[in-house]
Design a protein around this motif. Sequence first.
Motif, PDB file in Angstrom:
ATOM      1  N   ARG A 150       0.820  -1.207   0.000  1.00  0.00           N
ATOM      2  CA  ARG A 150       0.000   0.000   0.000  1.00  0.00           C
ATOM      3  C   ARG A 150       0.858   1.263   0.000  1.00  0.00           C
ATOM      4  O   ARG A 150       0.509   2.259  -0.643  1.00  0.00           O
ATOM      5  CB  ARG A 150      -0.937   0.015   1.219  1.00  0.00           C
ATOM      6  CG  ARG A 150      -2.109  -0.936   1.115  1.00  0.00           C
ATOM      7  CD  ARG A 150      -3.215  -0.553   2.095  1.00  0.00           C
ATOM      8  NE  ARG A 150      -2.759  -0.646   3.474  1.00  0.00           N
ATOM      9  CZ  ARG A 150      -2.896  -1.721   4.232  1.00  0.00           C
ATOM     10  NH1 ARG A 150      -3.482  -2.811   3.738  1.00  0.00           N
ATOM     11  NH2 ARG A 150      -2.467  -1.730   5.481  1.00  0.00           N
ATOM     12  N   ARG A 151       1.985   1.199   0.695  1.00  0.00           N
ATOM     13  CA  ARG A 151       2.853   2.378   0.822  1.00  0.00           C
ATOM     14  C   ARG A 151       3.644   2.660  -0.454  1.00  0.00           C
ATOM     15  O   ARG A 151       4.040   3.785  -0.708  1.00  0.00           O
ATOM     16  CB  ARG A 151       3.829   2.204   1.993  1.00  0.00           C
ATOM     17  CG  ARG A 151       3.166   2.239   3.348  1.00  0.00           C
ATOM     18  CD  ARG A 151       4.162   2.033   4.473  1.00  0.00           C
ATOM     19  NE  ARG A 151       5.093   3.150   4.571  1.00  0.00           N
ATOM     20  CZ  ARG A 151       6.383   3.078   4.297  1.00  0.00           C
ATOM     21  NH1 ARG A 151       6.904   1.943   3.866  1.00  0.00           N
ATOM     22  NH2 ARG A 151       7.161   4.133   4.430  1.00  0.00           N
ATOM     23  N   ASN A 152       3.897   1.631  -1.241  1.00  0.00           N
ATOM     24  CA  ASN A 152       4.687   1.785  -2.463  1.00  0.00           C
ATOM     25  C   ASN A 152       3.838   1.457  -3.682  1.00  0.00           C
ATOM     26  O   ASN A 152       3.072   0.488  -3.679  1.00  0.00           O
ATOM     27  CB  ASN A 152       5.915   0.858  -2.427  1.00  0.00           C
ATOM     28  CG  ASN A 152       6.874   1.220  -1.305  1.00  0.00           C
ATOM     29  OD1 ASN A 152       7.686   2.121  -1.421  1.00  0.00           O
ATOM     30  ND2 ASN A 152       6.766   0.506  -0.182  1.00  0.00           N
ATOM     31  N   ASN A 153       3.996   2.260  -4.706  1.00  0.00           N
ATOM     32  CA  ASN A 153       3.201   2.081  -5.926  1.00  0.00           C
ATOM     33  C   ASN A 153       3.764   0.925  -6.751  1.00  0.00           C
ATOM     34  O   ASN A 153       4.632   1.119  -7.608  1.00  0.00           O
ATOM     35  CB  ASN A 153       3.202   3.375  -6.736  1.00  0.00           C
ATOM     36  CG  ASN A 153       2.269   3.305  -7.931  1.00  0.00           C
ATOM     37  OD1 ASN A 153       1.483   2.375  -8.054  1.00  0.00           O
ATOM     38  ND2 ASN A 153       2.359   4.280  -8.806  1.00  0.00           N
ATOM     39  N   ILE A 154       3.249  -0.275  -6.497  1.00  0.00           N
ATOM     40  CA  ILE A 154       3.756  -1.472  -7.174  1.00  0.00           C
ATOM     41  C   ILE A 154       3.374  -1.476  -8.646  1.00  0.00           C
ATOM     42  O   ILE A 154       4.013  -2.155  -9.470  1.00  0.00           O
ATOM     43  CB  ILE A 154       3.216  -2.741  -6.465  1.00  0.00           C
ATOM     44  CG1 ILE A 154       4.142  -3.954  -6.724  1.00  0.00           C
ATOM     45  CG2 ILE A 154       1.806  -3.051  -6.900  1.00  0.00           C
ATOM     46  CD1 ILE A 154       5.417  -3.887  -5.970  1.00  0.00           C
ATOM     47  N   ARG A 155       2.342  -0.699  -8.999  1.00  0.00           N
ATOM     48  CA  ARG A 155       1.884  -0.647 -10.392  1.00  0.00           C
ATOM     49  C   ARG A 155       2.995  -0.151 -11.319  1.00  0.00           C
ATOM     50  O   ARG A 155       3.110  -0.600 -12.464  1.00  0.00           O
ATOM     51  CB  ARG A 155       0.661   0.272 -10.489  1.00  0.00           C
ATOM     52  CG  ARG A 155       0.034   0.331 -11.877  1.00  0.00           C
ATOM     53  CD  ARG A 155      -1.344   0.977 -11.800  1.00  0.00           C
ATOM     54  NE  ARG A 155      -1.891   1.159 -13.150  1.00  0.00           N
ATOM     55  CZ  ARG A 155      -1.937   2.315 -13.768  1.00  0.00           C
ATOM     56  NH1 ARG A 155      -1.474   3.404 -13.173  1.00  0.00           N
ATOM     57  NH2 ARG A 155      -2.462   2.415 -14.972  1.00  0.00           N
TER      58      ARG A 155
END
Length: 236
Positions: free
Chosen positions: A10-15
């Motif tokens: 949630r904290r890092n934009n994995i997209r």
Amino acid sequence: MIKLIKLELRRNNIRTYVIASIIITIVMLGFLYLFSYAPKLEPTDKDLEVFLGYNNLIPMFGVLNMTAFCVLSAVMYSKFIIEEYSGKRSILLFSYPVSRKKILCSKLTVVSIFTIFSMIISNLIIFLIFGETEKSMQLVSGDFTASIMLQVIKITIVMAFIAASIGIIATGIGFIKKSVAATIVSAVLLASLMCNIVANIASSFTVIYIFGLIMIFVGILFSINLINKVNLMEVE
């Protein structure tokens, strides 16, 4: 641990990294066709003979794709670990009512799993597409059979774990100076070294598997060392 992993996602934009993996897949597919067609451009060039058969082509391409995912892994580790444990950001991490070890392990787990699975999926998609087109194009000598695909799967899994291990090793090096640049450069240099090794032993799958186990072991040692360093860090 699962909650911490979900928190990291949630904290890092994995997209962003998923898109990067898709781009790598498209570019690497182009390189595979280039490698396969190269011997036909210069039939007298002995250096290009390495791409004539699948026994050499599979590990050579595998290590090239591994290099791309090594860099992606290093970029992710830089974001997830190097930047997070630099300066005042570390104060926030250390304020969590969770052990430092669990927080770091969750970060290592997220990046390692993403690197391994994204590379496996990428390589399999590439060779499945290539295998289908080979039925009509015949760029590589020999048929693309089920046994060839099995070789692809084995090499891909080994290279994926090597990519994750090199990412961790590069992070351990970059963590010393808290440097993103040092992390990425270390990953590139280590991947380049791996490319040179595979180029010399491309036809020896056993040696590649052994070397892969060694890299995984070294990666585990660097992970343990990284955890110990974080546990001993002083809040600045």
